[in-house]
Scaffold this active site. Structure first.
Site: not given
Length: 267
Positions: A78, A132, A236
């Site tokens: 995200d 992911h 980050s």
């Protein structure tokens, strides 16, 4: 500067991991959720997190659906995509007007091929902090680079030359679904306690020892598209370098893990 930023991040990480009495922790969590406008609709309620770090590293309650077709590349996290383009003579942008050399970021000796497309995924403090696999991967190496832990927000990117290259980072060197080289770079930042990788618990980040280390995997570690590679302990940046892929118009767009962002061309 390096010692200070890293020490501050270690202290913040320790405090974020502290478990206060439940009634106090609930208030701390509620304040954090309010300040950063966090949407918990896909996650456990805020009272279920025993520390701020548990809230930072929250997992999805249900798996997100995504396109399983092998030729589709999905968003690994995200994030806001702050820059994306094909490499120009090995140059990439950390932000408009602030170039750096891609081979230096990923840890190669020679410039990268101009067929590489790159995308910067900025994970803010409100975002889901796991990352992911964007496609089926064979991980060949994990390269750890010691460095600073400067903020990676837009003001800092405009102020600091070569910020990504100078910050602590881990580069995953992999083969993509077509057998081409792919680089997945997790960049450390101020107040990020650690970067964690589920496939190798030996990878240590934000440690007091300041060294570069390569973890090699023979045979390669195979992961499926969508597999959870690891997480930041606060927001980050992920930088993805990928070849032979037609990407959508992504710059300055917010994406969610699992969204289709591109399609592989035939080799």
């Amino acid at each position: 500067m390096v010692a200070l930023s890293n020490a501050l991040s270690r202290v913040f990480g320790s405090l974020a991991g502290y478990e206060f009495p439940s009634f106090i922790q609930k208030g701390i969590n509620a304040l954090y959720v309010k300040i950063f406008k966090i949407d918990l609709s896909e996650f456990e309620p805020l009272e279920n997190y025993k520390s701020l770090n548990a809230l930072f590293t929250r997992s999805l309650k249900k798996e997100r659906p995504f396109d399983k077709a092998p030729n589709i590349c999905i968003a690994p996290c995200d994030a806001l995509i702050t820059e994306c383009a094909f490499l120009d003579n090995d140059s990439a942008l950390q932000i408009k007007g602030m170039p750096y050399k891609a081979h230096e970021l990923v840890g190669e000796i020679n410039p990268l091929n101009p067929s590489f497309f790159y995308a910067n995924f900025y994970l803010s403090p409100k975002d889901y902090h796991h990352y992911h696999a964007p496609c089926d991967l064979e991980i060949l190496e994990a390269r750890y680079f010691a460095g600073k832990l400067l903020p990676v927000n837009k003001p800092s990117l405009h102020k600091n030359n070569n910020l990504f290259v100078g910050n602590e980072r881990v580069t995953l060197v992999a083969k993509d679904v077509q057998g081409n080289r792919l680089y997945f770079v997790a960049v450390g930042a101020l107040n990020v306690g650690k970067m964690r990788f589920n496939f190798d618990k030996n990878i240590q980040t934000n440690a007091k020892a300041r060294f570069t280390q390569t973890y090699s995997y023979n045979p390669p570690i195979k992961v499926k598209k969508g597999d959870n590679l690891g997480n930041f302990e606060m927001g980050s940046t992920i930088v993805l370098f990928i070849q032979n892929t037609a990407f959508k118009d992504l710059k300055e767009k917010s994406v969610k893990f699992g969204e289709s962002i591109g399609e592989f061309h035939a080799n």
